[in-house]
Write a protein that holds these residues in place. Structure first.
Motif, PDB file in Angstrom:
ATOM      1  N   LEU A   1     -13.584   5.492   6.954  1.00 57.01           N
ATOM      2  CA  LEU A   1     -12.859   4.272   6.619  1.00 57.01           C
ATOM      3  C   LEU A   1     -11.366   4.565   6.449  1.00 57.01           C
ATOM      4  CD1 LEU A   1     -15.349   2.560   4.161  1.00 57.01           C
ATOM      5  CD2 LEU A   1     -14.776   1.845   6.476  1.00 57.01           C
ATOM      6  N   SER A   2     -11.042   5.730   5.893  1.00 54.52           N
ATOM      7  CA  SER A   2      -9.633   6.127   5.806  1.00 54.52           C
ATOM      8  C   SER A   2      -9.044   6.327   7.193  1.00 54.52           C
ATOM      9  CB  SER A   2      -9.490   7.415   4.986  1.00 54.52           C
ATOM     10  OG  SER A   2      -9.899   7.219   3.653  1.00 54.52           O
ATOM     11  N   TYR A   3      -9.824   6.934   8.091  1.00 54.86           N
ATOM     12  CA  TYR A   3      -9.375   7.114   9.471  1.00 54.86           C
ATOM     13  C   TYR A   3      -9.093   5.766  10.121  1.00 54.86           C
ATOM     14  CZ  TYR A   3      -9.560   8.189  14.467  1.00 54.86           C
ATOM     15  OH  TYR A   3      -9.261   8.274  15.811  1.00 54.86           O
TER      16      TYR A   3
ATOM     17  N   VAL B   1      -5.195   1.896  12.222  1.00 49.40           N
ATOM     18  CA  VAL B   1      -4.671   0.530  12.326  1.00 49.40           C
ATOM     19  C   VAL B   1      -3.197   0.494  11.932  1.00 49.40           C
ATOM     20  CG1 VAL B   1      -4.781  -1.765  11.286  1.00 49.40           C
ATOM     21  CG2 VAL B   1      -6.864  -0.654  12.025  1.00 49.40           C
ATOM     22  N   VAL B   2      -2.856   1.144  10.829  1.00 48.67           N
ATOM     23  CA  VAL B   2      -1.478   1.126  10.355  1.00 48.67           C
ATOM     24  C   VAL B   2      -0.562   1.891  11.307  1.00 48.67           C
ATOM     25  CG1 VAL B   2       0.044   1.872   8.498  1.00 48.67           C
ATOM     26  CG2 VAL B   2      -2.120   0.779   7.959  1.00 48.67           C
ATOM     27  N   ALA B   3      -1.041   2.988  11.879  1.00 39.18           N
ATOM     28  CA  ALA B   3      -0.238   3.728  12.860  1.00 39.18           C
ATOM     29  C   ALA B   3       0.059   2.841  14.066  1.00 39.18           C
ATOM     30  CB  ALA B   3      -0.974   4.999  13.294  1.00 39.18           C
TER      31      ALA B   3
ATOM     32  N   VAL C   1       7.576   0.707   6.489  1.00 34.41           N
ATOM     33  CA  VAL C   1       6.918   1.751   5.698  1.00 34.41           C
ATOM     34  C   VAL C   1       6.091   1.163   4.556  1.00 34.41           C
ATOM     35  CG1 VAL C   1       7.264   3.808   4.294  1.00 34.41           C
ATOM     36  CG2 VAL C   1       8.719   3.410   6.298  1.00 34.41           C
ATOM     37  N   ASN C   2       6.744   0.387   3.687  1.00 37.23           N
ATOM     38  CA  ASN C   2       6.068  -0.084   2.476  1.00 37.23           C
ATOM     39  C   ASN C   2       5.043  -1.173   2.747  1.00 37.23           C
ATOM     40  OD1 ASN C   2       7.697   1.684   1.055  1.00 37.23           O
ATOM     41  ND2 ASN C   2       9.211   0.148   0.519  1.00 37.23           N
TER      42      ASN C   2
ATOM     43  N   GLU D   1      -2.564  -0.644   4.702  1.00 37.00           N
ATOM     44  CA  GLU D   1      -3.397   0.558   4.854  1.00 37.00           C
ATOM     45  C   GLU D   1      -4.257   0.783   3.620  1.00 37.00           C
ATOM     46  OE1 GLU D   1      -4.714   4.503   4.258  1.00 37.00           O
ATOM     47  OE2 GLU D   1      -2.937   3.753   3.219  1.00 37.00           O
ATOM     48  N   SER D   2      -3.653   0.592   2.435  1.00 35.80           N
ATOM     49  CA  SER D   2      -4.401   0.764   1.188  1.00 35.80           C
ATOM     50  C   SER D   2      -5.533  -0.251   1.076  1.00 35.80           C
ATOM     51  CB  SER D   2      -3.444   0.619  -0.006  1.00 35.80           C
ATOM     52  OG  SER D   2      -4.136   0.730  -1.224  1.00 35.80           O
TER      53      SER D   2
END
Length: 404
Positions: free
Chosen positions: A85-87, A92-94, A125-126, A132-133
């Motif tokens: 799930l972190s991947y 997605v964010v990348a 970034v933010n 992402e979080s």
């Protein structure tokens, strides 16, 4: 459109789905999370059997082995779930940051005149970090929490519906308090993000022009502006802290009342012989499995509101019109004259910076632009380099318009 952004999650989900979600990793992560949750639901039942059949002389080794195996399976599946799930969230964010970066490179200079570089950096970034979080951390906890709560309540109703109903009385009370607090948190979080981006932009701009600031003796002015930004962040941070200061103790109070009520009522049932000690322990374990997800839901919905605000600002960048002429003619412009004819330009609706300026420059000729500050010298070079388009008139390189 603005109403939809404020009241609907559709823009958020649309943006995520168009950002190359790694479906395999997401599926594996959610499946592992589901297995972790379902395996966890069996632990209180196994504990009940072990407690009810426990004595010093006869320890059920088989049951203890099954319980140990369940813990191992749960830990392994939880590890797989966390990683995949972190991947998925990072991927997605990348992809989203890549889209924003490519977009920023193709935006006209006029866009960067209106937005500070620090504010734009904060968006890339933010704001994407907030999303992402949400995807990597809070969303999996929300899904597994829903499954845990539903499964635990069903099992508890089968075990003892009277005690379960006693426990569920707290749900409408909690909901009645939490909904207005959540709505207020949404407004505060969105404003806090805006103020953070604005303050970041001001800090970056001031530090990038530190020599000019010192040469102009503007330390006092910048100090005042910085203190104002810090004060705003402090005030909104306190507002957010006040909401958490209400939510956390209230949730703790409700939880403690429910636990004490269940222990008291369950203790009476055990002493009467209508409930076994193992069943009471299992009931309490299921109660804890319900409590922990409910407390994490507060953070999930707070992060969700932040993600909605971040989505609006990211979409604003992605939908900004790009400058024209990205696929221009390739030609050798050496030894070609420059012809400027009746060029006028203004940065907005204010007084024009240039009015019907015309001049010719032949190859090898040296000319100079002379005039007071703000007279349009830099603007003229900006038009020659196509950082801006003239409001009227044409600029030719040889016989070819510069916008070609």
């Amino acid at each position: 459109m603005k109403t939809e952004n404020n009241n609907s999650m559709k823009p958020f989900f649309t943006m995520i789905l168009t950002s190359g979600v790694p479906r395999l990793a997401l599926t594996v992560g959610l499946a592992a999370s589901l297995v972790t949750t379902l395996v966890g639901l069996s632990i209180p039942l196994l504990t009940r059997e072990m407690v009810d059949g426990f004595s010093v002389n006869s320890i059920n080794l088989a049951l203890a082995g099954i319980l140990a195996l369940v813990f191992i399976v749960q830990a392994v599946c939880d590890g797989f779930s966390t990683y995949f799930l972190s991947y998925a969230g990072q991927k997605v964010v990348a992809s989203l940051r890549e889209r924003m970066w490519f977009k920023l490179l193709r935006l006209p200079v006029r866009y960067f005149d209106e937005k500070t570089s620090g504010e734009t950096v904060s968006r890339v970034v933010n704001d994407t970090g907030i999303i992402e979080s949400l995807i990597s951390d809070h969303f999996p906890q929300f899904v597994s929490g829903i499954i845990t709560i539903v499964g635990s309540v069903i099992i508890l109703l089968i075990m003892d519906w009277k005690m379960t109903l006693l426990m569920l009385i707290s749900v409408p009370i909690t909901t009645f308090i939490m909904i207005p607090l959540g709505m207020k948190m949404q407004r505060i979080s969105k404003t806090l993000q805006d103020e953070t981006a604005s303050f970041t932009g001001h800090v970056q701009q001031t530090l990038s022009e530190i020599r000019l600031m010192k040469a102009s003796n503007a330390e006092h002015t910048e100090k005042t502006k910085g203190l104002s930004g810090i004060s705003k962040l402090f005030q909104y941070g306190l507002k957010e802290a006040r909401i958490f200061a209400l939510v956390s103790p209230f949730m703790h109070l409700v939880i403690m009342i429910v636990i004490v009520a269940i222990i008291g009522y369950g203790g009476i049932r055990v002493s009467e012989g209508t409930m076994s000690a193992g069943s009471l322990i299992a009931f309490l374990l299921y109660l804890f499995q319900i409590i922990f997800p409910i407390t994490s839901f507060t953070m999930f919905f707070t992060q969700l509101q932040k993600a909605k605000g971040a989505t609006e600002r990211i979409i604003e960048i992605l939908h900004t019109e790009e400058e024209e002429g990205q696929e221009g003619l390739e030609m050798d412009i050496s030894n070609l004259p420059i012809r400027v004819e009746n060029v006028s330009f203004s940065y907005g609706d204010d007084e024009p910076v240039l009015r019907e300026v015309s001049f010719d420059v032949d190859p090898g000729q040296m000319i100079a632009f002379v005039g007071p500050s703000g007279g349009g010298k830099t603007t003229m070079f900006g038009l020659l380099e196509r950082f801006y388009e003239p409001d009227s008139g044409v600029i030719n390189i040889g016989e070819t318009p510069v916008n070609k």
